[in-house]
Design a protein around this motif. Structure first.
Motif, PDB file in Angstrom:
ATOM      1  N   THR B 108       0.826  -1.202   0.000  1.00  0.00           N
ATOM      2  CA  THR B 108       0.000   0.000   0.000  1.00  0.00           C
ATOM      3  C   THR B 108       0.863   1.255   0.000  1.00  0.00           C
ATOM      4  O   THR B 108       0.603   2.211  -0.729  1.00  0.00           O
ATOM      5  CB  THR B 108      -0.942  -0.020   1.221  1.00  0.00           C
ATOM      6  OG1 THR B 108      -1.707  -1.236   1.163  1.00  0.00           O
ATOM      7  CG2 THR B 108      -1.882   1.171   1.212  1.00  0.00           C
ATOM      8  N   LYS B 109       1.936   1.238   0.798  1.00  0.00           N
ATOM      9  CA  LYS B 109       2.820   2.415   0.828  1.00  0.00           C
ATOM     10  C   LYS B 109       3.579   2.564  -0.485  1.00  0.00           C
ATOM     11  O   LYS B 109       3.858   3.671  -0.944  1.00  0.00           O
ATOM     12  CB  LYS B 109       3.824   2.293   1.986  1.00  0.00           C
ATOM     13  CG  LYS B 109       3.189   2.546   3.349  1.00  0.00           C
ATOM     14  CD  LYS B 109       4.253   2.718   4.433  1.00  0.00           C
ATOM     15  CE  LYS B 109       3.645   2.739   5.812  1.00  0.00           C
ATOM     16  NZ  LYS B 109       3.390   4.103   6.309  1.00  0.00           N
ATOM     17  N   ASN B 112       0.286   1.804  -3.473  1.00  0.00           N
ATOM     18  CA  ASN B 112      -1.062   2.314  -3.187  1.00  0.00           C
ATOM     19  C   ASN B 112      -2.175   1.304  -3.448  1.00  0.00           C
ATOM     20  O   ASN B 112      -3.322   1.676  -3.702  1.00  0.00           O
ATOM     21  CB  ASN B 112      -1.305   3.619  -3.963  1.00  0.00           C
ATOM     22  CG  ASN B 112      -2.319   4.509  -3.272  1.00  0.00           C
ATOM     23  OD1 ASN B 112      -2.427   4.488  -2.033  1.00  0.00           O
ATOM     24  ND2 ASN B 112      -3.082   5.257  -4.046  1.00  0.00           N
TER      25      ASN B 112
END
Lengths: 301, 301
Positions: B108-109, B112
């Motif tokens: 996710t980091k 995304n």
């Protein structure tokens, strides 16, 4: 229960020996004291070579007079002749280590004697070391020679045979110039075990070409339980003009601990010592574990 | 005849991607051309990620327009979505590589999206990549996650299963933050081979904590014949703030060649490229082989 690996801190001797920056006796004692506090139990503390030849080690007696005498901690002194043995005994080391270089050209340049002549000196030192003092031999340039190229593994085995014959308590195989690869670790382990059955093996790696940690982990795979390393990864050989030296104690500990091996040594504490030694020497430690940190702990719930 | 190992040069992409110093299109093309001249046959040349997110890769089309098109040389473009695939095809890459991060927090980091959502994207890209274009998946953070800590090996195997189901031509396991050890290489090799039988394995190591070369040599021992490396050892991850990046191509070549493996790549030439790249980036290469030199040749008779 996982296998225990003994990591010998050689920073005070091999780590500093070739450094141009003078290191004070106090700082050497601090390096040793920090190592003991971190859990290290065998330390190559000093060399009793001639002060003119290795000026960085000229204060060996003063260092030994100041080290913490802790139950279970064993101090190793490097000894290259009878005079060195006398000094080592007077300084109350717990172990003597004799370096025999496996190739004649390197031996002559390094110690001004041929390998065979040094083996006679080894016989003499081994015979005259008092009972209760561990006597070990390091076979330098076991993985290659800066002058002769390949070191015949059979020559290393022959020297190991001489070590065993004179009662060596341990044989250390050193990749002095950092050229070795894991395949050589396996070959040498097999040959030296055959040549010197029952004598514990120890390895000493430099990371000059980035193969040192692979070699160390391979040795452990082969059942070797004693490895040399240097806090911060300092140290080097005047004949190996590269930026890195011994494998770093903290990086070796990281690899061993993540491999499920116990060492009894606190990794973070050694990483701090490696960084501290960098400030003493005025240059960053080649070690990476200190800068990168340990294995990430993950989120706390 | 010794085993052949394919070393993929990832310097132009993973080596440069996180460098703050802008590197000109000309210098990227020179890095690629030097690699081809040295004998490299697979090169991760560019990334088709969004130029705003990875500005260093914004000139991907211009780089691909300038690379030497040599028989047998295969250029890999990193692709993270359908738009990237279209750009990659227009730029005439030979292979597309999709990165799937094994842990949700890091995925996710970094991209995304969750891992599962990225696997859907992988399915789409794999299905729409034209025949004749190799499609590979890199499973990032296979050895550990900066946010979650341990990456469950079973999760890596599950992702590999998805890779194989969509027709992956190759699966690369990446130690993105440089935390892995050889024992993990063995476990992951076994699990991924079971999960994706017949799909060739490739490994991607960073030397962040000095375990990268040990991991690479272990992979080769396990029969893996494809390894990523970066000239000079540049590259890194914004979440791994250490001084070193990918394992260095020249240092890996040294270790492989001394282990009796052939690669078809000239070690000295790559060492020169690593040093040259250091002048481009204005900092010394983490690689050691260039500074230390190769295995000593010994005296000429």
């Amino acid at each position: 229960m996982s296998t225990e690996v003994t990591v010998i801190e050689v920073g005070p001797r091999d780590g500093l020996q070739n450094e141009q920056t003078p290191v004070s006796t106090e700082d050497k004692i601090e390096l040793i004291s920090r190592s003991v506090a971190a859990g290290v139990r065998r330390i190559e503390a000093v060399s009793f070579s001639h002060p003119r030849l290795v000026p960085q080690m000229a204060d060996a007696e003063a260092v030994m007079a100041g080290v913490p005498r802790v139950e279970g901690v064993s101090y190793i002194g490097l000894v290259l002749n009878r005079r060195g043995l006398d000094r080592a005994m007077a300084a109350e080391v717990d172990e003597v280590n004799v370096v025999v270089v496996a190739t004649d050209t390197f031996s002559t340049k390094n110690q001004n004697v041929t390998t065979d002549r040094m083996l006679e000196t080894w016989d003499e030192i081994a015979a005259e070391t008092p009972a209760g003092i561990r006597r070990s031999m390091t076979i330098a340039a076991s993985f290659g020679c800066p002058f002769e190229g390949e070191t015949p593994p059979e020559r290393v085995a022959e020297i190991a045979r001489r070590a065993a014959a004179a009662g060596a308590d341990e044989i250390a195989l050193a990749d002095t110039i950092g050229v070795g690869v894991p395949a050589q670790v396996r070959t040498l382990t097999r040959l030296v075990r055959e040549a010197a059955p029952g004598v514990p093996l120890r390895f000493h790696f430099h990371n000059t070409r980035n193969t040192g940690y692979a070699n160390a982990l391979t040795a452990v795979e082969e059942g070797v339980t004693v490895l040399d390393a240097s806090a911060g990864g300092f140290g080097g050989c005047p004949f190996a003009p590269a930026a890195t030296g011994n494998i770093a104690t903290e990086d070796l500990l990281y690899a061993l601990h993540r491999s499920g091996k116990t060492t009894g040594i606190d990794e973070e504490s050694v990483a701090e010592t490696g960084a501290w030694l960098g400030t003493v020497l005025g240059k960053p430690a080649p070690a990476l574990r200190g800068r990168a940190g340990g294995f990430p702990q993950g989120r706390t719930s």
